[in-house]
Every structure is written in structure tokens, then in C-alpha cells.
Design a protein around this motif. Sequence first.
Motif, PDB file in Angstrom:
ATOM      1  N   ILE A 134      -4.097   5.828  -1.381  1.00  0.00           N
ATOM      2  CA  ILE A 134      -3.119   6.428  -0.499  1.00  0.00           C
ATOM      3  C   ILE A 134      -2.513   7.581  -1.179  1.00  0.00           C
ATOM      4  N   ALA A 175      -6.907   0.367  -1.676  1.00  0.00           N
ATOM      5  CA  ALA A 175      -6.215   1.160  -0.480  1.00  0.00           C
ATOM      6  C   ALA A 175      -4.886   1.642  -1.306  1.00  0.00           C
ATOM      7  N   VAL A 217     -11.049   1.700   3.425  1.00  0.00           N
ATOM      8  CA  VAL A 217     -11.497   0.611   2.568  1.00  0.00           C
ATOM      9  C   VAL A 217     -12.081  -0.623   3.516  1.00  0.00           C
ATOM     10  N   ARG A 244      -1.840  -5.443   8.616  1.00  0.00           N
ATOM     11  CA  ARG A 244      -0.839  -4.737   7.601  1.00  0.00           C
ATOM     12  C   ARG A 244       0.680  -5.410   7.482  1.00  0.00           C
ATOM     13  N   ARG A 273      -9.619  -4.793  -1.861  1.00  0.00           N
ATOM     14  CA  ARG A 273      -9.630  -3.732  -1.125  1.00  0.00           C
ATOM     15  C   ARG A 273      -8.166  -3.393  -0.690  1.00  0.00           C
ATOM     16  N   ILE A 333       0.724  -1.203  -0.019  1.00  0.00           N
ATOM     17  CA  ILE A 333       0.006  -0.045   0.135  1.00  0.00           C
ATOM     18  C   ILE A 333       0.840   1.251  -0.025  1.00  0.00           C
ATOM     19  N   ALA A 357      -5.499   4.470   5.079  1.00  0.00           N
ATOM     20  CA  ALA A 357      -5.940   3.902   3.927  1.00  0.00           C
ATOM     21  C   ALA A 357      -6.849   2.596   4.113  1.00  0.00           C
ATOM     22  N   MET A 358      -6.199   1.739   4.969  1.00  0.00           N
ATOM     23  CA  MET A 358      -6.902   0.610   5.228  1.00  0.00           C
ATOM     24  C   MET A 358      -8.167   0.830   5.928  1.00  0.00           C
TER      25      MET A 358
END
Length: 210
Positions: A120, A116, A91, A98, A112, A66, A87-88
Motif C-alpha cells: 500500500i 497488501a 493481492v 476489510r 496476502r 493494511i 491493495a486488497m
Amino acid sequence: ESGSGKSTLVQALLRLIPATGRVVYQGEDLLGLNAKALRPLRRHMQMVFQDPFSSLSPRLNILEIIAEGLSVFAADEHNHEQAVIEAMQAVGLDPALRYRYPHEFSGGQRQRIAIARALILKPKIIILDEPTSALDRTVQRQVLLLLQQLQKQFALAFILISHDYRAIKALSHQVAVMQQGKIVEYADAEQVFNHPQADYTRQLLQAVYE
């Protein structure tokens, strides 16, 4: 339909393949810009691919995947992890995941992650290349609802490539219908679906509703 030139058109818009004509973004003809002038504009235009598994590197964890765009555009490295977390969350993914790798996620979760990764960089435009076609029906609906939410939340413009009329209805305000590399109809979505002008558009819709 398949082979009509949808993906080729988008690759030309992004200058991933040589093209002639004009591609105008905020008053700039992208085809006339050199690589240096084009580079700062690229972060405004991100892409989500059809197959969420093949578009994610199996060697990188989700944090690295990401954050990759931030590294490319030399953003402040100290804020990368926090940006990934945000960002996570946007979504609908748990940021605690992560440090995991793509094979540990379902198809819907991987898509997703791909969204993301595009989100970002805070783009103006996201290109969606058949974003739900590799997913089952229930997950397709979830991803479409997420995209609708992000569209409103971040005032995003989407360019959606699809032959799935449900996805087009859910996300598109305007629709261009392509046949053999040419746009045969371009109008508001409501008109295209309810009052199509081109014979080819009518044939496509008839095939959908049969």
C-alpha cells in the motif's frame, strides 16, 4: 541453511539492528543517515514476515492493519479506505472482507493481507522473510505466483530470504548463498543453480536433489 545469518543481514540492511560497513540505496549510505533523513526512505522498503498470523495485530481489523503504514507516513486520511480496497484487489482478496479480523482468515489469506500492507505504501523494495514457509504446499504455490505477478505489475525489487529452492527459483534473478554469516557465492540464479562455483553451494544443491 538455518543460522547462516540471512535474517540478521536483512535487519542490518533495514537498520533494525546496529551494523558496520555500508548499505547503499540509490546512492545514499543508509548507515550514515540520521533518523530524520532515513524516515522518508523507509516507506520505499517494506517487509513481509515469515509467520502471517503473529505479524498481524489481532486487535485491528484488516482495514486498519493494511492502512497502518499510511497513518505512519501521514498520507491523506480521506483516501485510506480506497487505497486499502485497491491493495486488497491487487493481492486477490475481496475488499468486502476489510472489516474482519485476522483470526477469520486462512494462513494463505493472512499472508496476502501482509503483502497488501507492504504494497500500500508503493515501495521500491519488499523484503520477503521466508514468506511461504508457514504455508502448506498448495498455498505456497499460490503465494509465489502472486508475488511473481506483483513483481512484474509494480516493477518491484524483492530481497528474498529463503532456504526453499523452489521459492528462490520462482522469484530470484540473482542469488547470494550464505554460510556462517558470510556470502560464499553471489551470481545470477541460473549460474548458481546450474553451474555453482562454491563447494558449499554444491553441497546445498546436492542435499535438495537427493
